[in-house]
Design a protein around this motif. Structure first.
Motif, short mmCIF file in Angstrom:
data_model
loop_
_atom_site.label_atom_id
_atom_site.label_comp_id
_atom_site.label_asym_id
_atom_site.label_seq_id
_atom_site.Cartn_x
_atom_site.Cartn_y
_atom_site.Cartn_z
N LEU A 120 41.97 38.97 45.07
CA LEU A 120 41.78 37.87 45.29
C LEU A 120 40.38 36.95 44.31
O LEU A 120 41.53 35.83 43.65
CB LEU A 120 41.98 37.30 46.53
N ILE A 121 39.71 37.13 44.10
CA ILE A 121 39.18 37.21 42.75
C ILE A 121 39.57 36.85 41.27
O ILE A 121 39.27 35.51 40.99
CB ILE A 121 37.52 37.46 42.91
N ILE A 122 39.76 38.22 41.19
CA ILE A 122 41.08 38.36 39.69
C ILE A 122 42.04 37.25 40.03
O ILE A 122 42.47 36.72 39.06
CB ILE A 122 41.33 39.90 39.57
N PHE A 123 42.69 37.63 40.58
CA PHE A 123 44.07 36.22 40.56
C PHE A 123 43.77 34.85 40.43
O PHE A 123 43.83 33.98 39.94
CB PHE A 123 44.99 36.44 42.29
N ALA A 124 42.59 34.40 41.22
CA ALA A 124 41.90 33.10 41.61
C ALA A 124 41.22 32.60 40.49
O ALA A 124 41.62 31.85 39.51
CB ALA A 124 41.23 32.79 42.39
N GLY A 125 40.80 33.51 39.88
CA GLY A 125 39.83 33.73 38.01
C GLY A 125 40.64 33.23 36.95
O GLY A 125 40.36 32.31 36.02
N ILE A 126 42.12 34.04 37.21
CA ILE A 126 43.21 34.08 36.12
C ILE A 126 43.75 32.44 36.10
O ILE A 126 44.06 31.84 35.39
CB ILE A 126 44.25 35.03 36.27
N PHE A 127 44.36 31.98 37.20
CA PHE A 127 45.46 30.76 37.70
C PHE A 127 44.11 29.90 37.38
O PHE A 127 44.59 28.60 37.72
CB PHE A 127 45.98 31.28 38.75
N THR A 128 42.87 30.08 37.42
CA THR A 128 42.54 28.71 37.56
C THR A 128 41.10 28.81 36.33
O THR A 128 40.64 27.86 36.14
CB THR A 128 41.07 28.29 38.67
N SER A 129 41.53 29.73 35.75
CA SER A 129 40.89 30.27 34.36
C SER A 129 40.61 28.75 33.01
O SER A 129 39.93 28.29 32.30
CB SER A 129 40.82 31.03 33.33
N PRO A 130 41.65 27.56 32.53
CA PRO A 130 41.76 26.06 32.82
C PRO A 130 40.86 25.26 32.80
O PRO A 130 39.84 24.98 32.57
CB PRO A 130 43.04 26.04 32.54
N PHE A 131 40.22 25.08 34.41
CA PHE A 131 39.63 24.66 35.12
C PHE A 131 38.39 24.91 34.11
O PHE A 131 37.22 24.38 33.91
CB PHE A 131 39.35 24.67 36.15
N TRP A 132 38.17 26.41 33.89
CA TRP A 132 36.54 26.43 33.90
C TRP A 132 35.98 26.92 32.50
O TRP A 132 35.49 25.81 31.70
CB TRP A 132 36.58 28.42 34.21
#
Lengths: 133, 342
Positions: free
Chosen positions: A11-23
């Motif tokens: 889930l961390i990988i999933f959320a990381g990929i899909f929120t990457s533009p924010f970071w």
């Protein structure tokens, strides 16, 4: 929850990929928010473009592609603008005459949206120091 | 015959329902942006809401799946299980180790291995029931999924500033043939063809049509409409993409702005994408996270080596013979039955 270790990593990988533009954009800070800045021609005889502003903004690449076809394939160099003015179809002779510095004009938007036009594979920019001889 | 005509009617309703749902969404975006000028709603509020629903919805669904026990060891394999050393086992089709499972999952996720085995059965004249290989679904699905991945990653040029180099490399590769200006992307052509085939496949074959629901057609039409609006924006009715990027960067850096003068086509495209990702956690599209949690794929075929304990198993209350004898010893003795303990 079963296999909670694996699930949480997934889930961390999933959320990381899909929120990457924010970071990415937040870490970029103010740099990311900078919109392109165009240096426009100031001389009085350089205030009229070959077509309307809206058309040039969205469709200039179509115009340049058409010009290339007309000049290279058909040998026709005369362009009639919508208000019936005649222009010489030439990137170097007409466009660059006013927009002399591609780094302050073309490249501003192109690099902002990641376009790499292949104009300069054939054309040279006369005003660039390395091209002046 | 009546049976099939009912099926046809059902199909028509399913197709029309899904298609009109997409048209209503498009009309909603046109009305919302062109007529009542709710640009901030369509350009900022709806995207933020959709992203939140998408990410939280998937996380909650995965947690829900993870709470369901797997009572039995059920890998569905297509190869020789590992057993005696002199019997050759199939390491990828019937993996017995974690590494093998990872390999099998990669084959499944990246190349749709199990769909490659897809077969068809047809009733020919005679009547003869004929089975055969059918790779078209595999091909269509593979082309569609790879195209949508490439297109999604290409869009990071609007999401990130400065643009990461892998996005630019991917974009150059996608426009490799340099057809026209703006350069034609191969993925745009492929995704349209693949989606048209996937829709055609559902409608053309009677058996598949019979089992197809509105929830099967709707995602196809929705994704096709997203692809078509994207293609229109790039090749036909171009919008000012510098402003589009300013809007996107505004969203991702939490400085939302709605620049003036972006064409309505962009808002239609954005609204359809928001619909897609909002619909995602409540639909068949959940197969994206679901494939990772599929027990028939992600379990190793090692039931001869490792005992799979059913998590439902509870300590069972048993009444042993010793306890039974203790309870009835006197009565057993009285009626002359042999007992083990005196």
């Amino acid at each position: 929850m079963y296999d909670s270790g694996k699930i949480i990593i997934g889930l961390i990988i999933f959320a990381g990929i899909f929120t990457s533009p924010f970071w990415y954009d937040l870490s970029g800070g103010k740099e990311a928010l900078k919109a392109p800045v165009l240096v426009l021609p100031t001389k009085a005889d350089q205030q009229v473009c070959v077509n309307t502003l809206e058309y040039m903004r969205a469709d200039h690449m179509v115009l340049l592609n058409d010009w290339r076809y007309e000049v290279v394939r058909l040998g026709d160099r005369t362009y009639q603008s919508p208000d019936h003015k005649e222009f010489n179809m030439s990137l170097t002779g007409t466009c660059l005459n006013c927009h002399a510095n591609s780094a302050q004009f073309c490249d501003q938007c192109h690099s902002y949206i990641g376009e790499t036009p292949y104009c300069w594979e054939c054309h040279t920019e006369i005003n660039k120091p390395e091209n002046m001889q | 015959m009546e049976h099939w005509s009912l099926a046809k009617k059902g199909t028509l309703i399913n197709v029309l329902f899904s298609l009109s749902a997409v048209f209503i969404l498009i009309a909603g975006a046109i009305v919302g942006v062109d007529l009542i000028k709710f640009n901030f709603l369509f350009g900022v509020i709806i995207p933020y809401t959709a992203i939140t629903i998408f990410i939280l919805g998937i996380i909650l669904q995965v947690i829900k799946w993870a709470k369901s026990p797997v009572p039995f060891h059920i890998p569905t394999v297509a190869g020789q299980q590992k057993s005696l050393p002199w019997i050759k086992s199939s390491k990828l089709e019937s993996p017995s180790s974690t590494l093998g499972v990872i390999g099998r999952m990669l084959l499944e996720i990246l190349f749709f291995r199990s769909l490659f085995r897809n077969t068809k059965s047809e009733l020919k004249n005679g009547p003869r029931l004929v089975y055969g290989s059918n790779k078209y679904l595999w091909l269509g699905a593979l082309v569609f999924h790879w195209s949508i991945l490439v297109i999604f990653l290409r869009h990071f040029r609007f999401f990130m500033q400065p643009i990461p180099s892998f996005v630019l490399a991917l974009q150059n590769l996608d426009g490799f043939f340099q057809i026209g200006l703006p350069v034609l992307y191969i993925s745009d052509v492929l995704i349209t063809l693949a989606l048209l085939y996937l829709i055609f496949r559902r409608v053309a074959d009677l058996k598949i049509r019979y089992i197809s629901l509105a929830s099967d057609y709707f995602p196809l039409f929705l994704i096709l409409s997203i692809a078509v609006t994207g293609i229109l924006m790039r090749y036909f009715d171009r919008v000012d993409i510098v402003k589009v990027k300013e809007l996107a960067i505004g969203i991702f850096s939490f400085h939302p702005t709605v620049p003036d003068g972006i064409g309505v086509l962009f808002y239609i495209h954005l609204f359809l994408v928001c619909t897609l990702i909002t619909y995602f956690p409540f639909s068949k599209l959940l197969h994206m996270p679901g494939i990772f949690l599929t027990p028939t794929r992600n379990l190793a075929n090692n039931s001869r080596m490792v005992r799979h304990i059913n998590p439902w198993n509870r300590p069972v209350r048993v009444h042993t013979y010793e306890e039974y004898e203790d309870e009835f010893r006197d009565k057993m003795k009285a009626s002359g039955l042999p007992v083990e303990k005196e």
